[in-house]
Motif scaffolding. Structure first.
Motif, PDB file in Angstrom:
ATOM      1  N   SER A 195     -36.892 -52.937   2.940  1.00  0.00           N
ATOM      2  CA  SER A 195     -35.819 -51.953   3.106  1.00  0.00           C
ATOM      3  C   SER A 195     -35.129 -52.091   4.460  1.00  0.00           C
ATOM      4  CB  SER A 195     -36.366 -50.537   2.924  1.00  0.00           C
ATOM      5  OG  SER A 195     -37.356 -50.262   3.895  1.00  0.00           O
ATOM      6  N   ALA A 196     -35.871 -52.454   5.509  1.00  0.00           N
ATOM      7  CA  ALA A 196     -35.250 -52.652   6.827  1.00  0.00           C
ATOM      8  C   ALA A 196     -34.308 -53.853   6.799  1.00  0.00           C
ATOM      9  CB  ALA A 196     -36.321 -52.841   7.891  1.00  0.00           C
ATOM     10  N   HIS A 197     -34.705 -54.917   6.112  1.00  0.00           N
ATOM     11  CA  HIS A 197     -33.853 -56.104   6.011  1.00  0.00           C
ATOM     12  C   HIS A 197     -32.605 -55.819   5.189  1.00  0.00           C
ATOM     13  CE1 HIS A 197     -36.644 -58.817   7.963  1.00  0.00           C
ATOM     14  NE2 HIS A 197     -37.626 -58.312   7.214  1.00  0.00           N
ATOM     15  N   ILE A 198     -32.756 -55.095   4.116  1.00  0.00           N
ATOM     16  CA  ILE A 198     -31.603 -54.770   3.270  1.00  0.00           C
ATOM     17  C   ILE A 198     -30.610 -53.926   4.043  1.00  0.00           C
ATOM     18  CG2 ILE A 198     -30.894 -53.485   1.210  1.00  0.00           C
ATOM     19  CD1 ILE A 198     -33.494 -54.485  -0.094  1.00  0.00           C
ATOM     20  N   LYS A 199     -31.099 -52.982   4.827  1.00  0.00           N
ATOM     21  CA  LYS A 199     -30.213 -52.151   5.651  1.00  0.00           C
ATOM     22  C   LYS A 199     -29.460 -53.016   6.662  1.00  0.00           C
ATOM     23  CE  LYS A 199     -30.179 -48.163   8.690  1.00  0.00           C
ATOM     24  NZ  LYS A 199     -30.991 -47.168   9.408  1.00  0.00           N
ATOM     25  N   THR A 200     -30.160 -53.946   7.294  1.00  0.00           N
ATOM     26  CA  THR A 200     -29.517 -54.854   8.253  1.00  0.00           C
ATOM     27  C   THR A 200     -28.454 -55.696   7.571  1.00  0.00           C
ATOM     28  OG1 THR A 200     -31.553 -54.962   9.553  1.00  0.00           O
ATOM     29  CG2 THR A 200     -29.935 -56.697   9.920  1.00  0.00           C
ATOM     30  N   TYR A 201     -28.768 -56.238   6.384  1.00  0.00           N
ATOM     31  CA  TYR A 201     -27.807 -57.066   5.663  1.00  0.00           C
ATOM     32  C   TYR A 201     -26.565 -56.261   5.261  1.00  0.00           C
ATOM     33  CZ  TYR A 201     -31.455 -60.620   5.310  1.00  0.00           C
ATOM     34  OH  TYR A 201     -32.409 -61.557   5.588  1.00  0.00           O
ATOM     35  N   LEU A 202     -26.764 -55.024   4.859  1.00  0.00           N
ATOM     36  CA  LEU A 202     -25.615 -54.191   4.489  1.00  0.00           C
ATOM     37  C   LEU A 202     -24.739 -53.874   5.706  1.00  0.00           C
ATOM     38  CD1 LEU A 202     -27.233 -51.760   1.902  1.00  0.00           C
ATOM     39  CD2 LEU A 202     -25.632 -53.631   1.457  1.00  0.00           C
ATOM     40  N   ILE A 203     -25.365 -53.602   6.839  1.00  0.00           N
ATOM     41  CA  ILE A 203     -24.594 -53.325   8.060  1.00  0.00           C
ATOM     42  C   ILE A 203     -23.810 -54.567   8.486  1.00  0.00           C
ATOM     43  CG2 ILE A 203     -24.804 -52.830  10.526  1.00  0.00           C
ATOM     44  CD1 ILE A 203     -27.129 -50.941   9.793  1.00  0.00           C
ATOM     45  N   VAL A 204     -24.475 -55.719   8.475  1.00  0.00           N
ATOM     46  CA  VAL A 204     -23.795 -56.966   8.855  1.00  0.00           C
ATOM     47  C   VAL A 204     -22.686 -57.284   7.858  1.00  0.00           C
ATOM     48  CG1 VAL A 204     -24.102 -59.461   9.127  1.00  0.00           C
ATOM     49  CG2 VAL A 204     -25.750 -57.894  10.123  1.00  0.00           C
ATOM     50  N   GLY A 205     -22.921 -57.046   6.574  1.00  0.00           N
ATOM     51  CA  GLY A 205     -21.872 -57.262   5.574  1.00  0.00           C
ATOM     52  C   GLY A 205     -20.668 -56.372   5.812  1.00  0.00           C
ATOM     53  N   ALA A 206     -20.900 -55.129   6.192  1.00  0.00           N
ATOM     54  CA  ALA A 206     -19.788 -54.220   6.498  1.00  0.00           C
ATOM     55  C   ALA A 206     -19.034 -54.683   7.737  1.00  0.00           C
ATOM     56  CB  ALA A 206     -20.306 -52.800   6.686  1.00  0.00           C
ATOM     57  N   ILE A 207     -19.760 -55.163   8.750  1.00  0.00           N
ATOM     58  CA  ILE A 207     -19.105 -55.682   9.963  1.00  0.00           C
ATOM     59  C   ILE A 207     -18.277 -56.913   9.619  1.00  0.00           C
ATOM     60  CG2 ILE A 207     -19.540 -56.765  12.202  1.00  0.00           C
ATOM     61  CD1 ILE A 207     -21.978 -54.884  12.471  1.00  0.00           C
ATOM     62  N   LEU A 208     -18.805 -57.801   8.775  1.00  0.00           N
ATOM     63  CA  LEU A 208     -18.052 -58.994   8.373  1.00  0.00           C
ATOM     64  C   LEU A 208     -16.797 -58.624   7.590  1.00  0.00           C
ATOM     65  CD1 LEU A 208     -20.975 -61.359   7.324  1.00  0.00           C
ATOM     66  CD2 LEU A 208     -19.571 -61.500   9.382  1.00  0.00           C
ATOM     67  N   PHE A 209     -16.917 -57.642   6.722  1.00  0.00           N
ATOM     68  CA  PHE A 209     -15.742 -57.185   5.980  1.00  0.00           C
ATOM     69  C   PHE A 209     -14.697 -56.605   6.935  1.00  0.00           C
ATOM     70  CE2 PHE A 209     -13.360 -53.934   3.652  1.00  0.00           C
ATOM     71  CZ  PHE A 209     -12.802 -54.717   2.652  1.00  0.00           C
ATOM     72  N   GLY A 210     -15.134 -55.781   7.887  1.00  0.00           N
ATOM     73  CA  GLY A 210     -14.204 -55.230   8.880  1.00  0.00           C
ATOM     74  C   GLY A 210     -13.575 -56.312   9.734  1.00  0.00           C
ATOM     75  N   GLY A 211     -14.362 -57.334  10.088  1.00  0.00           N
ATOM     76  CA  GLY A 211     -13.814 -58.457  10.854  1.00  0.00           C
ATOM     77  C   GLY A 211     -12.773 -59.239  10.079  1.00  0.00           C
ATOM     78  N   THR A 212     -12.979 -59.354   8.771  1.00  0.00           N
ATOM     79  CA  THR A 212     -11.993 -60.027   7.925  1.00  0.00           C
ATOM     80  C   THR A 212     -10.687 -59.238   7.898  1.00  0.00           C
ATOM     81  OG1 THR A 212     -13.749 -60.979   6.582  1.00  0.00           O
ATOM     82  CG2 THR A 212     -11.548 -60.924   5.623  1.00  0.00           C
ATOM     83  N   VAL A 213     -10.797 -57.927   7.783  1.00  0.00           N
ATOM     84  CA  VAL A 213      -9.604 -57.073   7.803  1.00  0.00           C
ATOM     85  C   VAL A 213      -8.885 -57.208   9.150  1.00  0.00           C
ATOM     86  CG1 VAL A 213      -8.812 -54.671   7.747  1.00  0.00           C
ATOM     87  CG2 VAL A 213     -10.496 -55.472   6.082  1.00  0.00           C
ATOM     88  N   LEU A 214      -9.639 -57.221  10.245  1.00  0.00           N
ATOM     89  CA  LEU A 214      -9.029 -57.393  11.569  1.00  0.00           C
ATOM     90  C   LEU A 214      -8.350 -58.754  11.707  1.00  0.00           C
ATOM     91  CD1 LEU A 214     -11.679 -55.863  13.991  1.00  0.00           C
ATOM     92  CD2 LEU A 214      -9.392 -55.006  13.515  1.00  0.00           C
ATOM     93  N   THR A 215      -8.982 -59.800  11.175  1.00  0.00           N
ATOM     94  CA  THR A 215      -8.395 -61.142  11.267  1.00  0.00           C
ATOM     95  C   THR A 215      -7.076 -61.220  10.504  1.00  0.00           C
ATOM     96  OG1 THR A 215     -10.616 -62.077  11.418  1.00  0.00           O
ATOM     97  CG2 THR A 215      -8.840 -63.589  10.894  1.00  0.00           C
TER      98      THR A 215
END
Length: 123
Positions: free
Chosen positions: A19-39
């Motif tokens: 569950s800790a890894h899944i939470k980390t992956y979801l947070i990183v996925g959200a950051i990557l999505f936000g970075g794509t929007v910023l790019t």
């Protein structure tokens, strides 16, 4: 008869709290999505009102570099690797920077050529 509740050994990969890894992956996925929007947004706006494309390109590449670092560290599990991997990564980055510098230097000062694209040597 096999018992499905057999004890697991310490360090067994099946005995892990994911569950800790899944939470980390979801947070990183959200950051990557936000970075794509910023790019994408950086491609359509004039950064610092300079009206030069190099500022947009620099901002976009900076965001992409940050996103690439997240993918390498988290999804490729490089944050837990030994230091030799990071030494190779740093060497590769330096080699790339030197090659880009040489390439851009050659673009600024090309070899002299005549109309038929033959090199002209001065005597």
């Amino acid at each position: 008869m096999s018992d499905s509740t057999s004890p697991t050994l310490p360090g067994d990969p099946h005995d892990h709290d994911w569950s800790a890894h899944i939470k980390t992956y979801l947070i990183v996925g959200a950051i990557l999505f936000g970075g794509t929007v910023l790019t994408v947004g950086a491609a359509f706006m004039d950064v610092f009102d300079l009206h030069h494309r190099w500022a947009n390109i620099t901002l976009g590449l900076s965001i992409a570099t940050f996103k690439c670092s997240l993918v390498a560290l988290i999804f490729m599990h490089l944050k837990n690797e030994k230091t030799i991997i990071f030494k190779f990564l740093i060497f590769t980055s330096i080699f790339f920077a030197v090659m880009m510098f040489l390439f851009l230097s050659a673009q600024k000062d090309p070899l002299p050529a005549d109309q038929t694209h033959n090199m002209v040597f001065k005597k």
